[in-house]
Design a protein around this motif. Structure first.
Motif, PDB file in Angstrom:
ATOM      1  N   VAL A  53       0.857  -1.178   0.000  1.00 47.85           N
ATOM      2  CA  VAL A  53       0.000   0.000   0.000  1.00 47.85           C
ATOM      3  C   VAL A  53       0.893   1.227   0.000  1.00 47.85           C
ATOM      4  O   VAL A  53       1.966   1.228   0.607  1.00 47.85           O
ATOM      5  CB  VAL A  53      -0.952  -0.018   1.224  1.00 47.85           C
ATOM      6  N   SER A  54       0.485   2.255  -0.697  1.00 54.12           N
ATOM      7  CA  SER A  54       1.296   3.467  -0.799  1.00 54.12           C
ATOM      8  C   SER A  54       1.159   4.330   0.449  1.00 54.12           C
ATOM      9  O   SER A  54       0.190   4.211   1.209  1.00 54.12           O
ATOM     10  CB  SER A  54       0.866   4.288  -2.018  1.00 54.12           C
ATOM     11  N   ALA A  55       2.124   5.207   0.646  1.00 52.12           N
ATOM     12  CA  ALA A  55       2.065   6.141   1.778  1.00 52.12           C
ATOM     13  C   ALA A  55       0.823   7.017   1.682  1.00 52.12           C
ATOM     14  O   ALA A  55       0.184   7.327   2.689  1.00 52.12           O
ATOM     15  CB  ALA A  55       3.331   6.999   1.802  1.00 52.12           C
ATOM     16  N   GLU A  56       0.474   7.413   0.449  1.00 48.55           N
ATOM     17  CA  GLU A  56      -0.708   8.254   0.258  1.00 48.55           C
ATOM     18  C   GLU A  56      -1.972   7.530   0.731  1.00 48.55           C
ATOM     19  O   GLU A  56      -2.829   8.128   1.407  1.00 48.55           O
ATOM     20  CB  GLU A  56      -0.848   8.627  -1.215  1.00 48.55           C
ATOM     21  N   ARG A  57      -2.078   6.246   0.401  1.00 48.34           N
ATOM     22  CA  ARG A  57      -3.270   5.492   0.817  1.00 48.34           C
ATOM     23  C   ARG A  57      -3.273   5.265   2.327  1.00 48.34           C
ATOM     24  O   ARG A  57      -4.331   5.237   2.957  1.00 48.34           O
ATOM     25  CB  ARG A  57      -3.351   4.171   0.068  1.00 48.34           C
ATOM     26  N   VAL A  58      -2.106   5.095   2.906  1.00 48.61           N
ATOM     27  CA  VAL A  58      -2.030   4.957   4.367  1.00 48.61           C
ATOM     28  C   VAL A  58      -2.569   6.225   5.022  1.00 48.61           C
ATOM     29  O   VAL A  58      -3.351   6.170   5.982  1.00 48.61           O
ATOM     30  CB  VAL A  58      -0.580   4.691   4.827  1.00 48.61           C
ATOM     31  N   ARG A  59      -2.173   7.370   4.512  1.00 43.90           N
ATOM     32  CA  ARG A  59      -2.647   8.639   5.077  1.00 43.90           C
ATOM     33  C   ARG A  59      -4.150   8.813   4.845  1.00 43.90           C
ATOM     34  O   ARG A  59      -4.867   9.319   5.719  1.00 43.90           O
ATOM     35  CB  ARG A  59      -1.868   9.802   4.479  1.00 43.90           C
ATOM     36  N   THR A  60      -4.624   8.384   3.681  1.00 41.91           N
ATOM     37  CA  THR A  60      -6.056   8.482   3.380  1.00 41.91           C
ATOM     38  C   THR A  60      -6.864   7.612   4.331  1.00 41.91           C
ATOM     39  O   THR A  60      -7.873   8.052   4.899  1.00 41.91           O
ATOM     40  CB  THR A  60      -6.333   8.065   1.928  1.00 41.91           C
ATOM     41  N   LEU A  61      -6.408   6.361   4.507  1.00 43.68           N
ATOM     42  CA  LEU A  61      -7.111   5.468   5.424  1.00 43.68           C
ATOM     43  C   LEU A  61      -7.074   6.007   6.853  1.00 43.68           C
ATOM     44  O   LEU A  61      -8.085   5.981   7.558  1.00 43.68           O
ATOM     45  CB  LEU A  61      -6.480   4.068   5.370  1.00 43.68           C
ATOM     46  N   SER A  62      -5.927   6.517   7.275  1.00 43.22           N
ATOM     47  CA  SER A  62      -5.806   7.057   8.630  1.00 43.22           C
ATOM     48  C   SER A  62      -6.751   8.226   8.842  1.00 43.22           C
ATOM     49  O   SER A  62      -7.325   8.391   9.933  1.00 43.22           O
ATOM     50  CB  SER A  62      -4.359   7.487   8.900  1.00 43.22           C
ATOM     51  N   CYS A  63      -6.924   9.016   7.807  1.00 44.37           N
ATOM     52  CA  CYS A  63      -7.851  10.141   7.890  1.00 44.37           C
ATOM     53  C   CYS A  63      -9.287   9.629   8.025  1.00 44.37           C
ATOM     54  O   CYS A  63     -10.052  10.101   8.876  1.00 44.37           O
ATOM     55  CB  CYS A  63      -7.713  11.014   6.652  1.00 44.37           C
ATOM     56  N   HIS A  64      -9.639   8.644   7.208  1.00 42.68           N
ATOM     57  CA  HIS A  64     -10.974   8.056   7.299  1.00 42.68           C
ATOM     58  C   HIS A  64     -11.215   7.430   8.674  1.00 42.68           C
ATOM     59  O   HIS A  64     -12.350   7.430   9.175  1.00 42.68           O
ATOM     60  CB  HIS A  64     -11.167   6.994   6.218  1.00 42.68           C
ATOM     61  N   TYR A  65     -10.134   6.912   9.267  1.00 39.60           N
ATOM     62  CA  TYR A  65     -10.263   6.255  10.570  1.00 39.60           C
ATOM     63  C   TYR A  65     -10.158   7.248  11.723  1.00 39.60           C
ATOM     64  O   TYR A  65     -10.099   6.854  12.892  1.00 39.60           O
ATOM     65  CB  TYR A  65      -9.182   5.185  10.727  1.00 39.60           C
ATOM     66  N   ALA A  66     -10.064   8.530  11.399  1.00 38.54           N
ATOM     67  CA  ALA A  66     -10.010   9.595  12.401  1.00 38.54           C
ATOM     68  C   ALA A  66      -8.848   9.427  13.372  1.00 38.54           C
ATOM     69  O   ALA A  66      -8.965   9.701  14.567  1.00 38.54           O
ATOM     70  CB  ALA A  66     -11.332   9.667  13.176  1.00 38.54           C
ATOM     71  N   CYS A  67      -7.703   8.991  12.847  1.00 36.05           N
ATOM     72  CA  CYS A  67      -6.508   8.851  13.683  1.00 36.05           C
ATOM     73  C   CYS A  67      -5.850  10.220  13.833  1.00 36.05           C
ATOM     74  O   CYS A  67      -5.369  10.801  12.846  1.00 36.05           O
ATOM     75  CB  CYS A  67      -5.527   7.853  13.068  1.00 36.05           C
ATOM     76  N   ALA A  68      -5.817  10.730  15.044  1.00 34.09           N
ATOM     77  CA  ALA A  68      -5.263  12.062  15.304  1.00 34.09           C
ATOM     78  C   ALA A  68      -3.790  12.026  15.681  1.00 34.09           C
ATOM     79  O   ALA A  68      -3.178  13.079  15.913  1.00 34.09           O
ATOM     80  CB  ALA A  68      -6.054  12.738  16.421  1.00 34.09           C
ATOM     81  N   ASP A  69      -3.211  10.827  15.750  1.00 36.24           N
ATOM     82  CA  ASP A  69      -1.803  10.670  16.132  1.00 36.24           C
ATOM     83  C   ASP A  69      -0.933  10.823  14.887  1.00 36.24           C
ATOM     84  O   ASP A  69      -0.645   9.852  14.183  1.00 36.24           O
ATOM     85  CB  ASP A  69      -1.588   9.300  16.778  1.00 36.24           C
ATOM     86  N   GLY A  70      -0.523  12.064  14.621  1.00 36.59           N
ATOM     87  CA  GLY A  70       0.258  12.334  13.424  1.00 36.59           C
ATOM     88  C   GLY A  70       1.595  11.603  13.387  1.00 36.59           C
ATOM     89  O   GLY A  70       2.056  11.193  12.327  1.00 36.59           O
ATOM     90  N   THR A  71       2.218  11.439  14.554  1.00 37.98           N
ATOM     91  CA  THR A  71       3.510  10.742  14.613  1.00 37.98           C
ATOM     92  C   THR A  71       3.354   9.290  14.192  1.00 37.98           C
ATOM     93  O   THR A  71       4.181   8.749  13.442  1.00 37.98           O
ATOM     94  CB  THR A  71       4.087  10.821  16.038  1.00 37.98           C
ATOM     95  N   LEU A  72       2.288   8.650  14.662  1.00 38.37           N
ATOM     96  CA  LEU A  72       2.025   7.261  14.269  1.00 38.37           C
ATOM     97  C   LEU A  72       1.725   7.172  12.784  1.00 38.37           C
ATOM     98  O   LEU A  72       2.253   6.279  12.096  1.00 38.37           O
ATOM     99  CB  LEU A  72       0.859   6.701  15.082  1.00 38.37           C
ATOM    100  N   VAL A  73       0.918   8.076  12.273  1.00 38.79           N
ATOM    101  CA  VAL A  73       0.581   8.044  10.851  1.00 38.79           C
ATOM    102  C   VAL A  73       1.838   8.211   9.999  1.00 38.79           C
ATOM    103  O   VAL A  73       2.035   7.500   9.000  1.00 38.79           O
ATOM    104  CB  VAL A  73      -0.450   9.145  10.511  1.00 38.79           C
ATOM    105  N   ASN A  74       2.715   9.124  10.394  1.00 35.90           N
ATOM    106  CA  ASN A  74       3.968   9.310   9.654  1.00 35.90           C
ATOM    107  C   ASN A  74       4.823   8.054   9.686  1.00 35.90           C
ATOM    108  O   ASN A  74       5.452   7.687   8.683  1.00 35.90           O
ATOM    109  CB  ASN A  74       4.754  10.480  10.235  1.00 35.90           C
ATOM    110  N   ALA A  75       4.862   7.396  10.840  1.00 29.25           N
ATOM    111  CA  ALA A  75       5.652   6.166  10.969  1.00 29.25           C
ATOM    112  C   ALA A  75       5.080   5.061  10.089  1.00 29.25           C
ATOM    113  O   ALA A  75       5.834   4.307   9.456  1.00 29.25           O
ATOM    114  CB  ALA A  75       5.689   5.724  12.428  1.00 29.25           C
ATOM    115  N   LEU A  76       3.762   4.955  10.037  1.00 26.90           N
ATOM    116  CA  LEU A  76       3.125   3.943   9.188  1.00 26.90           C
ATOM    117  C   LEU A  76       3.385   4.249   7.715  1.00 26.90           C
ATOM    118  O   LEU A  76       3.677   3.333   6.925  1.00 26.90           O
ATOM    119  CB  LEU A  76       1.620   3.892   9.468  1.00 26.90           C
ATOM    120  N   ALA A  77       3.278   5.515   7.348  1.00 30.03           N
ATOM    121  CA  ALA A  77       3.543   5.898   5.957  1.00 30.03           C
ATOM    122  C   ALA A  77       4.986   5.583   5.565  1.00 30.03           C
ATOM    123  O   ALA A  77       5.266   5.147   4.439  1.00 30.03           O
ATOM    124  CB  ALA A  77       3.248   7.389   5.756  1.00 30.03           C
TER     125      ALA A  77
END
Length: 283
Positions: A53-77
């Motif tokens: 999965v691309s970093a862009e899709r990871v960020r899109t999914l995280s947004c849909h999932y209402a994940c407010a932990d930006g550090t975690l989202v960056n690490a996943l991306a």
């Protein structure tokens, strides 16, 4: 989005973390697929690590999932970014997949902690010591596999020799120092190597002496690999049936506490080196 017949541990972990975010948001796989413009099978394959999965899709999914932990989202991306084949892929179809998973985990770890009671950490073993360890495996390994495992173990050690190694902290019981795998000459060479490794930047080796008495845990080897964020930490356990990887929050907390208690029982680095030297002199 690419597929893979042999998903790596890193890809499986990324998928598992995305699943956790989805479930915490109370969103079904079908709903997530609709938000992403795909089908449920695609989400299931991403979460199982079968699809990249691309970093862009990871960020899109995280947004849909209402994940407010930006550090975690960056690490996943960031876990999507390295598409190069690691050196361990040379051993696919040759060695068990769990060993490749371990090498990948160590390679990407930001810090490593380990404890050993009856043996020495693989990242600190000499070639002769490691070969003798593999000769003791039950059921016995054929000679070609011993050599494959030996070369694989030595290559794993690159994580403590590279230009910017992750901090490595090892707690070793005195019992492990006194095991004479391969005889006195091999044991002396191994302990001398251990001393040299203890002097390297970023490497901390501390010994629990017999005088410390009892210690917590079952004595099984434990390796705690720190991820880019605490949620991505992993515990690796050596077991009779193979390697186990744990990443549940409660498990991570338990093993952090275990390693902390073992370090409290251990000698400091100077005293630890002195003990190793005394054992070398006794050989």
């Amino acid at each position: 989005m690419s597929s893979s017949t042999a998903p790596t541990a890193r890809r499986r972990r990324l998928g598992a973390e995305l699943r956790k975010l989805r479930e915490r948001a109370g969103i079904t796989a079908t709903e997530a697929a609709r938000l992403l413009g795909g089908n449920q099978a695609r989400i299931s394959n991403i979460e199982a690590g079968r699809y990249g999965v691309s970093a862009e899709r990871v960020r899109t999914l995280s947004c849909h999932y209402a994940c407010a932990d930006g550090t975690l989202v960056n690490a996943l991306a960031a876990m999507t970014g390295d598409r190069r084949r690691g050196w361990w892929e040379e051993y696919r179809e040759i060695l068990p997949t769990e060993l490749l998973d371990l090498a990948e985990l160590e390679h990407h770890g930001t810090a490593l902690r380990t404890s050993h009671t009856a043996g020495l950490p693989g990242l600190l073993q000499t070639t002769d010591h490691a070969r003798e360890i593999f000769r003791q495996v039950v059921p016995a390994l054929p000679p070609p596999e011993i050599e494959h495992r030996l070369s694989f173990r030595i290559k794993r050690q690159s994580v403590v020799f590279r230009e910017r190694p992750a901090p490595y902290r090892a707690v070793v019981h005195e019992a492990a120092l006194r095991m004479r795998f391969g005889g006195p000459a091999v044991a002396k060479q191994q302990l001398t190597h251990l001393l040299a490794m203890s002097e390297r930047d970023g490497v901390t080796i501390r010994i629990i002496p017999f005088e410390a008495g009892g210690f917590p845990g079952t004595g099984q080897p434990v390796c705690y690999v720190h991820g880019a964020v605490p949620q991505l930490d992993t515990v690796q356990l050596d077991q009779a049936h193979g390697i186990a990887l744990l990443d549940a929050e409660a498990e991570l907390l338990t093993y952090r506490r275990l390693l902390d208690r073992l370090e409290l029982l251990a000698l400091d680095t100077t005293e630890s080196r002195d003990l190793v030297r005394r054992i070398i002199q006794s050989l």
